[in-house]
Design an enzyme around this catalytic site. Structure first.
Site, PDB file in Angstrom:
ATOM      1  N   ARG A 132      41.925  38.444  33.717  1.00  0.00           N
ATOM      2  CA  ARG A 132      40.757  39.199  34.207  1.00  0.00           C
ATOM      3  C   ARG A 132      41.244  40.001  35.403  1.00  0.00           C
ATOM      4  O   ARG A 132      41.653  39.417  36.416  1.00  0.00           O
ATOM      5  CB  ARG A 132      39.636  38.245  34.610  1.00  0.00           C
ATOM      6  CG  ARG A 132      38.553  38.927  35.412  1.00  0.00           C
ATOM      7  CD  ARG A 132      37.297  38.122  35.527  1.00  0.00           C
ATOM      8  NE  ARG A 132      36.584  38.101  34.260  1.00  0.00           N
ATOM      9  CZ  ARG A 132      35.323  37.699  34.110  1.00  0.00           C
ATOM     10  NH1 ARG A 132      34.641  37.269  35.152  1.00  0.00           N
ATOM     11  NH2 ARG A 132      34.744  37.717  32.938  1.00  0.00           N
ATOM     12  N   HIS A 159      35.610  44.758  27.973  1.00  0.00           N
ATOM     13  CA  HIS A 159      35.415  43.296  27.965  1.00  0.00           C
ATOM     14  C   HIS A 159      35.306  42.868  26.493  1.00  0.00           C
ATOM     15  O   HIS A 159      34.244  42.484  26.012  1.00  0.00           O
ATOM     16  CB  HIS A 159      34.136  42.958  28.745  1.00  0.00           C
ATOM     17  CG  HIS A 159      34.013  41.533  29.162  1.00  0.00           C
ATOM     18  ND1 HIS A 159      34.942  40.569  28.837  1.00  0.00           N
ATOM     19  CD2 HIS A 159      33.048  40.882  29.879  1.00  0.00           C
ATOM     20  CE1 HIS A 159      34.556  39.398  29.348  1.00  0.00           C
ATOM     21  NE2 HIS A 159      33.415  39.563  29.975  1.00  0.00           N
ATOM     22  N   GLN A 162      33.798  39.488  25.339  1.00  0.00           N
ATOM     23  CA  GLN A 162      32.340  39.484  25.439  1.00  0.00           C
ATOM     24  C   GLN A 162      31.741  40.146  24.199  1.00  0.00           C
ATOM     25  O   GLN A 162      30.794  39.627  23.599  1.00  0.00           O
ATOM     26  CB  GLN A 162      31.909  40.242  26.704  1.00  0.00           C
ATOM     27  CG  GLN A 162      30.408  40.265  26.903  1.00  0.00           C
ATOM     28  CD  GLN A 162      29.846  38.881  27.208  1.00  0.00           C
ATOM     29  OE1 GLN A 162      30.326  38.210  28.104  1.00  0.00           O
ATOM     30  NE2 GLN A 162      28.848  38.454  26.456  1.00  0.00           N
ATOM     31  N   ASP A 253      23.258  44.792  31.519  1.00  0.00           N
ATOM     32  CA  ASP A 253      24.293  44.154  32.342  1.00  0.00           C
ATOM     33  C   ASP A 253      23.986  44.514  33.796  1.00  0.00           C
ATOM     34  O   ASP A 253      23.125  45.375  34.064  1.00  0.00           O
ATOM     35  CB  ASP A 253      25.677  44.682  31.911  1.00  0.00           C
ATOM     36  CG  ASP A 253      26.838  44.015  32.658  1.00  0.00           C
ATOM     37  OD1 ASP A 253      26.623  42.960  33.300  1.00  0.00           O
ATOM     38  OD2 ASP A 253      27.966  44.562  32.618  1.00  0.00           O
ATOM     39  N   CYS A 293      25.232  39.857  29.155  1.00  0.00           N
ATOM     40  CA  CYS A 293      26.506  39.132  29.174  1.00  0.00           C
ATOM     41  C   CYS A 293      26.525  38.034  30.233  1.00  0.00           C
ATOM     42  O   CYS A 293      27.293  37.094  30.135  1.00  0.00           O
ATOM     43  CB  CYS A 293      27.649  40.111  29.393  1.00  0.00           C
ATOM     44  SG  CYS A 293      27.500  41.031  30.932  1.00  0.00           S
ATOM     45  N   ARG A 321      30.701  32.672  23.359  1.00  0.00           N
ATOM     46  CA  ARG A 321      32.015  32.966  23.972  1.00  0.00           C
ATOM     47  C   ARG A 321      33.037  31.922  23.520  1.00  0.00           C
ATOM     48  O   ARG A 321      34.180  32.237  23.201  1.00  0.00           O
ATOM     49  CB  ARG A 321      31.913  32.967  25.508  1.00  0.00           C
ATOM     50  CG  ARG A 321      31.051  34.069  26.113  1.00  0.00           C
ATOM     51  CD  ARG A 321      31.680  35.446  25.955  1.00  0.00           C
ATOM     52  NE  ARG A 321      32.995  35.547  26.559  1.00  0.00           N
ATOM     53  CZ  ARG A 321      33.227  35.834  27.841  1.00  0.00           C
ATOM     54  NH1 ARG A 321      32.220  36.074  28.645  1.00  0.00           N
ATOM     55  NH2 ARG A 321      34.468  35.933  28.301  1.00  0.00           N
TER      56      ARG A 321
HETATM   57  N1   CP Z   1      30.096  37.330  30.894  1.00  0.00           N
HETATM   58  C1   CP Z   1      31.161  36.923  31.583  1.00  0.00           C
HETATM   59  O1   CP Z   1      32.289  37.373  31.388  1.00  0.00           O
HETATM   60  O2   CP Z   1      30.883  35.937  32.486  1.00  0.00           O
HETATM   61  P1   CP Z   1      31.858  35.481  33.665  1.00  0.00           P
HETATM   62  O3   CP Z   1      32.031  36.651  34.576  1.00  0.00           O
HETATM   63  O4   CP Z   1      31.154  34.329  34.316  1.00  0.00           O
HETATM   64  O5   CP Z   1      33.172  35.066  33.052  1.00  0.00           O
HETATM   65  N1  NVA Z   2      30.144  44.571  34.156  1.00  0.00           N
HETATM   66  C1  NVA Z   2      30.270  43.270  34.776  1.00  0.00           C
HETATM   67  C2  NVA Z   2      30.439  42.221  33.738  1.00  0.00           C
HETATM   68  C3  NVA Z   2      30.532  40.817  34.254  1.00  0.00           C
HETATM   69  C4  NVA Z   2      30.766  39.808  33.181  1.00  0.00           C
HETATM   70  C5  NVA Z   2      31.444  43.291  35.741  1.00  0.00           C
HETATM   71  O1  NVA Z   2      32.483  43.881  35.422  1.00  0.00           O
HETATM   72  O2  NVA Z   2      31.320  42.718  36.822  1.00  0.00           O
END
Ligand code: CP
Ligand code: NVA
Length: 337
Positions: A132, A159, A162, A253, A293, A321
């Site tokens: 990430r 993502h 997701q 989101d 999400c 997930r």
């Molecule tokens: N939706 C998602 O990726 O959640 P987290 O940021 O908690 O991993």
């Molecule tokens: N768009 C959000 C998604 C979190 C799961 C971010 O990048 O923070």
């Protein structure tokens, strides 16, 4: 989620996954998943089928162990996480593998040492890396500098894990994708990019309503239109109710993604009329579901009554997930770990 299976059919489902895994039937062994564009339509459907089999096995408490020592997954986090962290960690363990979780303070990706050097170290110990990251480019650098699969656990651009879970949850709910419309209301961000590509690959229509200046990247819209059966199946508007009209899925989101905190005030202003509330849900199809999400910023992008209401499937999504990512891990990592 529904569809509990009998022990017998769960065992058959696991046998099917094992066979697909041994034969590399989806041709994903050793590949990376940085973008939804890394998957063909058949591979995407194969992953969803695999996720379903793995869910049936879990529901029937049938072990779905594939890996043996030393299969291991490194989990790199430059940003916080609940769902991605827990589901990748547990998913790998449920498949018989091991995990090593590396937070921002531990490895300093690109600061303590270069991203390529990090990749070249990790490939000596682990079978795959989930990362990430702030910059999507870091994922590209990881992928291009080692021989093990790299999995995008969220970048500034996409993502995909997701989106796989979202598509899985949608298919479980509606039994398929034909004739479905998704309305995405909010920021043209990483989550929308992957969802848009995935929806187009599955033959759904998607209409995204975003404030001007916060639309998805033009190149991704174009790619989604090329993947769709008809280019009109992917539409961008600045009118939330227009996007929501007749939609089977209403998705939103956060307005401010991780890494954009300095823009929060400006974003609150820009997105004020892009909240998913009862009025928006009323414009959608009578059987529409609400998706997010997560994490959700209640009272910003979604109201409590929608988030906690009968149309909300946000926790089915969160559960998905686990199933979807187990499918990804199984198909990317081979028997030799
Ligand atoms: N939706 C998602 O990726 O959640 P987290 O940021 O908690 O991993
Ligand atoms: N768009 C959000 C998604 C979190 C799961 C971010 O990048 O923070």
């Amino acid at each position: 989620m529904s569809n509990l299976s009998t022990t017998e059919s769960a065992a058959e489902a696991v046998d099917g996954v094992r066979e697909l895994w041994r034969s590399d039937g989806l041709a994903l062994r050793g590949k990376s998943l940085l973008s939804m564009r890394d998957l063909s339509r058949d591979q995407l459907m194969g992953l969803l089928d695999t996720a379903r089999a793995l869910q049936a096995a879990s529901a029937a408490r049938t072990p779905s162990l594939l890996f043996s020592y030393p299969a291991a997954l490194a989990l790199i986090f430059e940003k916080p996480s609940l769902r991605t962290r827990v589901t990748f960690d547990l998913g790998m363990q449920q498949l018989g593998g091991h995990t090593v979780v590396l937070g921002p303070a531990e490895i300093g990706l690109g600061t303590r040492e270069t991203v390529p050097d990090t990749a070249r170290n990790l490939e000596r110990w682990v079978s795959a890396i989930m990362a990430r990251v702030f910059s999507h480019h870091a994922l590209v650098e990881l992928r291009d500098n080692c021989g093990i699969p790299i999995i995008n656990g969220l970048s500034d651009l996409e993502h995909p894990c997701q989106a796989l879970a979202d598509l899985y949850a949608i298919r479980q709910r509606f039994g398929g994708f034909d004739g479905l419309k998704i309305a995405y209301i909010g920021d043209g961000n990483n989550v929308l990019h992957s969802l848009m590509l995935g929806a187009a690959m599955c033959g759904m229509c998607i209409a995204a309503a975003c404030p001007r200046g916060y639309e998805p990247h033009e190149s991704i819209v174009q790619a989604a239109q090329e993947l769709a059966a008809r280019p009109e199946a992917v539409a961008i508007t600045s009118a939330p109710l227009e996007a929501a009209a007749g939609a089977h899925v209403v998705y939103t989101d956060v307005w401010t993604s991780m890494g954009q905190e300095k823009e929060q005030l400006a974003r609150l202003q820009a997105f004020r009329s892009f909240q998913v509330n009862a009025r928006v849900m009323a414009a959608a199809h009578a059987e529409a579901v609400f998706m997010h999400c997560l994490p959700a910023h209640r009272s910003d992008e979604v109201t409590d009554d929608v988030m906690d209401g009968p149309q909300s499937i946000v926790f089915d999504q969160a559960e998905a997930r686990l199933h979807a990512q187990k499918a990804v891990l199984a198909m990317l990592i081979g028997p030799n770990g």
